[in-house]
Design an enzyme around this catalytic site. Structure first.
Site, PDB file in Angstrom:
ATOM      1  N   THR A 124       0.815  -1.212   0.000  1.00 61.65           N
ATOM      2  CA  THR A 124       0.000   0.000   0.000  1.00 61.65           C
ATOM      3  C   THR A 124       0.847   1.260   0.000  1.00 61.65           C
ATOM      4  O   THR A 124       1.985   1.256   0.516  1.00 61.65           O
ATOM      5  CB  THR A 124      -0.912   0.013   1.241  1.00 61.65           C
ATOM      6  N   ASP A 125       0.292   2.353  -0.509  1.00 56.44           N
ATOM      7  CA  ASP A 125       0.986   3.642  -0.460  1.00 56.44           C
ATOM      8  C   ASP A 125       1.116   4.176   0.958  1.00 56.44           C
ATOM      9  O   ASP A 125       1.918   5.073   1.234  1.00 56.44           O
ATOM     10  CB  ASP A 125       0.285   4.670  -1.351  1.00 56.44           C
ATOM     11  N   GLU A 126       0.340   3.625   1.901  1.00 58.74           N
ATOM     12  CA  GLU A 126       0.376   4.124   3.272  1.00 58.74           C
ATOM     13  C   GLU A 126       1.721   3.883   3.951  1.00 58.74           C
ATOM     14  O   GLU A 126       2.030   4.513   4.966  1.00 58.74           O
ATOM     15  CB  GLU A 126      -0.759   3.520   4.088  1.00 58.74           C
ATOM     16  N   TYR A 148      -1.544  -0.436  11.128  1.00 54.25           N
ATOM     17  CA  TYR A 148      -1.763  -1.131   9.851  1.00 54.25           C
ATOM     18  C   TYR A 148      -0.627  -0.856   8.881  1.00 54.25           C
ATOM     19  O   TYR A 148      -0.011  -1.782   8.330  1.00 54.25           O
ATOM     20  CB  TYR A 148      -3.096  -0.715   9.221  1.00 54.25           C
ATOM     21  N   LYS A 152       2.391  -3.375   7.274  1.00 58.49           N
ATOM     22  CA  LYS A 152       2.644  -3.573   5.844  1.00 58.49           C
ATOM     23  C   LYS A 152       4.077  -3.182   5.486  1.00 58.49           C
ATOM     24  O   LYS A 152       4.733  -3.864   4.695  1.00 58.49           O
ATOM     25  CB  LYS A 152       1.645  -2.769   5.011  1.00 58.49           C
TER      26      LYS A 152
END
Length: 340
Positions: A124-126, A148, A152
């Site tokens: 994810t970009d997060e 979260y 990741k």
């Protein structure tokens, strides 16, 4: 000819990917491994079960014997399985670390022992954290803000270490926020759409100024397939090209398409660590031939139409879409969790 193991293939993005892969002539088998937690459902695969190429296994990626038995029969792994809801990670960080980090390690250990031609880890970009200006390329530092995203980022680093140390042919994809049919109604677009279709109000966090890039799930799946086929082992590929919106701008589009007005919108307290803006470059995957094709207006219209036509799929979930959270932990209705 490829045989592909897809973990989390009964989830939102994973099921779209499976249905994309099955018609390919060079794909002779697709096996889905899914634990069928609250966010996964065999109904997401639907008509894909008519395809003799599809095999479904209910199970956990932490089950070493099961994972070994599956990986030995497949030439590639595409790893979607993850805990992905940001608010849940505030109260269940241990589950996120266990599934997202240790589960990924279990798969990588098996791939190391048994060998695969390609291991695609979906992220994810997060993991890049907030960027007030500019955009993150694949070499940008990882600065996750919430459990979260941290889980990741950790799993990304573990995956890359297995390539460097053991030669596992790992590729990583990092996409922006996905939307489309079949998404669980804890995410902002289906949550707002289903509430508006029921004539209920929606709630924005803070002042509605958080910026996210919205990418149709089919475009993300196209990018993941491209990386499965042509990605270089050891490389990371950002998958972007969607449309940037503040949460307030996104809400405006959803109101219009659902036939509602701003009288249906309230404002609530902001979520803890709610990053103001995410942004990525995606020139690297563009060099492989990636181009997003789905128009946002068309994609949102199609998505809303799916929820309008399929209340039997989401209405039971709306009894308590945050069932796994303690009552005191319920977020405002504007939850902006990532779609993975």
């Amino acid at each position: 000819m490829q045989t592909v193991l897809v973990t989390g293939g009964a989830g939102f993005i994973g099921s779209h990917f499976v249905k994309r892969l099955l018609p390919r002539e060079d794909i002779v088998q697709v096996t889905v491994l899914d634990a069928l937690t609250y966010a996964g459902s065999v109904e997401n695969l639907g008509e894909a079960f008519l395809d003799p190429k599809l095999d479904f296994v209910e199970g956990n990626i932490l089950d070493t014997d099961l994972v070994d038995s599956l990986i030995k029969r497949h030439s590639a792994v595409v790893h979607f399985a993850a805990e992905s809801h940001v608010d849940r990670s505030f109260y269940e960080a241990g589950n996120f670390l266990t599934t997202n980090v240790l589960g990924t390690r279990t798969l990588l250990d098996s791939a190391t022992r048994l060998g695969v031609d390609k291991f695609v880890h979906v992220s994810t970009d997060e993991v890049y954290g907030p960027l007030l200006t500019g955009a993150a390329d694949e070499k940008a530092p990882l600065r996750p803000s919430v459990p979260y995203a941290a889980s990741k980022a950790a799993s990304d680093l573990v995956a890359l270490s297995y390539h460097q140390t053991y030669g596992v042919p790992v590729c990583i994809t990092r996409s922006s926020n996905n939307y489309g049919p079949c998404q669980h109604p804890e995410k902002i677009i289906p949550l707002f759409v289903t509430r508006l279709l029921k004539g209920e109000p929606v709630t924005l966090h803070g002042h509605g100024e958080h910026v996210r890039n919205w990418l149709h799930v089919e475009d993300n799946c196209a990018g993941i397939e491209l990386v499965l086929r042509d990605g270089a082992p050891g490389e990371v590929y950002n998958i972007g090209g969607g449309t940037d919106f503040t949460s307030k701008e996104l809400t405006g589009h959803l109101l219009r398409l659902c036939g509602a007005d701003w009288g249906s919108v309230a404002y609530g307290p902001d979520r803890p660590s709610n990053d103001l803006r995410y942004s990525m470059t995606w020139a690297k995957i563009a060099d492989l031939g990636y181009r997003p094709e789905r128009d946002l207006e068309e994609g949102l219209t199609e998505t809303i139409d799916w929820y309008r036509r399929n209340p039997d799929r989401w209405a039971p979930l709306m009894r308590n879409p945050h069932a796994a959270l303690p009552a005191v932990a319920l977020a405002p209705a504007g939850e902006e969790a990532h779609a993975h």
